[in-house]
Design an enzyme around this catalytic site. Structure first.
Site, PDB file in Angstrom:
ATOM      1  N   LEU A  94       0.863  -1.175   0.000  1.00 25.30           N
ATOM      2  CA  LEU A  94       0.000   0.000   0.000  1.00 25.30           C
ATOM      3  C   LEU A  94       0.899   1.223   0.000  1.00 25.30           C
ATOM      4  O   LEU A  94       1.960   1.214   0.632  1.00 25.30           O
ATOM      5  CB  LEU A  94      -0.899   0.032   1.245  1.00 25.30           C
ATOM      6  CG  LEU A  94      -1.985  -1.042   1.381  1.00 25.30           C
ATOM      7  CD1 LEU A  94      -2.744  -0.847   2.690  1.00 25.30           C
ATOM      8  CD2 LEU A  94      -2.937  -1.027   0.202  1.00 25.30           C
ATOM      9  N   ASP A  95       0.481   2.278  -0.697  1.00 23.84           N
ATOM     10  CA  ASP A  95       1.246   3.522  -0.662  1.00 23.84           C
ATOM     11  C   ASP A  95       1.372   4.002   0.776  1.00 23.84           C
ATOM     12  O   ASP A  95       0.527   3.706   1.621  1.00 23.84           O
ATOM     13  CB  ASP A  95       0.543   4.606  -1.482  1.00 23.84           C
ATOM     14  CG  ASP A  95       0.540   4.289  -2.975  1.00 23.84           C
ATOM     15  OD1 ASP A  95       1.387   3.500  -3.414  1.00 23.84           O
ATOM     16  OD2 ASP A  95      -0.341   4.827  -3.676  1.00 23.84           O
ATOM     17  N   ARG A  96       2.411   4.770   1.036  1.00 22.08           N
ATOM     18  CA  ARG A  96       2.671   5.253   2.393  1.00 22.08           C
ATOM     19  C   ARG A  96       1.450   5.928   3.009  1.00 22.08           C
ATOM     20  O   ARG A  96       1.104   5.689   4.170  1.00 22.08           O
ATOM     21  CB  ARG A  96       3.846   6.230   2.377  1.00 22.08           C
ATOM     22  CG  ARG A  96       4.219   6.765   3.756  1.00 22.08           C
ATOM     23  CD  ARG A  96       5.468   7.632   3.710  1.00 22.08           C
ATOM     24  NE  ARG A  96       6.034   7.768   5.045  1.00 22.08           N
ATOM     25  CZ  ARG A  96       7.327   7.968   5.281  1.00 22.08           C
ATOM     26  NH1 ARG A  96       8.178   8.042   4.284  1.00 22.08           N
ATOM     27  NH2 ARG A  96       7.772   8.076   6.515  1.00 22.08           N
TER      28      ARG A  96
END
Length: 305
Positions: free
Chosen positions: A142-144
């Protein structure tokens, strides 16, 4: 009144029950009819204990309206207690997998700038406490600034099995996005071909030779004059897919300046991985996990109500 399916699967010593809705009815009335051995208080306890699922998602509101064709599952056991760390909560763990709810702001894996505090490093330290030889392998990221459900493997074999069969074994990937404006129509599908540049920006095209096919289904759940809360189902899992597709339809995700957002009312990227359902790579059982929608997303829908 309604068709009853056979018990679905075993959890410990109690069997889950699954029912198919055949006519419009409120959830409480449906459960009373299907569970004649339980009274209203028993059923309210099932709801508050998050043991009632509709099409795989937990519902706790007794008067939620049901429509024909929906599947209602009554879990035999309460959800297990979760283990919390700074930045993440462990939702499930067995000898093969760890499933977590990642908070926004925590990296999935190390980068050149951040090598210590990542979901990977926190969980790696956690499993090494049991046995220093234990290892962790990432299955998907997942993106940050994206929160929600993600999982890791405890062996290279399980990682490979999951990654090689991802499209076949992943049954549901539902995201919630807070976007600028209100999409019209309120339900639709976005399909394009995505390619990442050397500057790490993903570009979208209708040219099949341009990149990898990406398909996102969206539906507006709630809206104000300025923002909308969308439920998104992914048919593919490309990098930055939802973020790019929301930009494509002119309704970028709040806080996403990389892909066209002009506002940041909640102080973070408005994207959350709500539901992940997949076949267990070893047992073959259907697994389903969910992470509650962040309150900041929901509060934006109350601003103008």
């Amino acid at each position: 009144m309604d068709k009853t399916d056979q018990p679905r699967r075993q959890r410990g010593q109690r069997t889950d029950l699954q029912f198919t809705v055949s006519e419009p009815v409120e959830l409480m009335g449906f459960l009373i009819a299907q569970l004649p051995h339980k009274n209203r208080n028993n059923i309210k306890s099932l709801l508050s204990n998050k043991q009632i699922l509709i099409n795989g998602k937990v519902y706790t509101q007794f008067n939620h309206p049901l429509i024909p064709g929906q599947e209602v599952t009554v879990l035999g056991n309460r959800a297990p207690e979760t283990t919390q760390y700074r930045g993440l909560t462990i939702l499930y763990e067995d000898s093969d997998l760890i499933v977590i709810n990642k908070q926004a702001g925590l990296l999935s894996m190390a980068t050149n700038k951040e090598k210590i505090r990542t979901a990977y490093s926190i969980l790696s330290d956690y499993i090494k406490k049991e046995n220093p030889k234990n290892r962790l392998f990432i299955i998907h990221r997942l993106d940050r600034e994206t929160s929600g459900v993600m999982m890791f493997a405890k062996s290279e074999k399980v990682q490979r099995l999951m990654q090689e069969s991802w499209n076949d074994t992943t049954k549901q990937r539902t995201y919630i996005a807070l976007v600028e404006g209100v999409p019209k129509p309120k339900r639709g599908t976005v399909a394009s071909y995505l390619r990442e540049s050397k500057a790490l920006i993903v570009y979208s095209s209708q040219n099949p030779d341009y990149g990898q096919l990406a398909i996102t289904n969206y539906a507006v759940q709630k809206s104000t004059s300025d923002y909308a809360l969308l439920e998104l189902e992914l048919e593919t899992g490309r990098k930055n897919q939802i973020r790019v597709h929301m930009q494509d339809i002119g309704h970028p995700i709040v806080g996403d300046t990389k892909y066209g957002a002009q506002t940041n009312p909640i102080g973070r990227l408005g994207l959350h991985a709500e539901v992940l359902s997949f076949e267990h790579p070893i047992s073959g059982k259907l697994m389903q996990f969910s992470a509650p929608v962040p309150k900041s997303f929901l509060s934006m829908m109350k601003v103008q109500e």
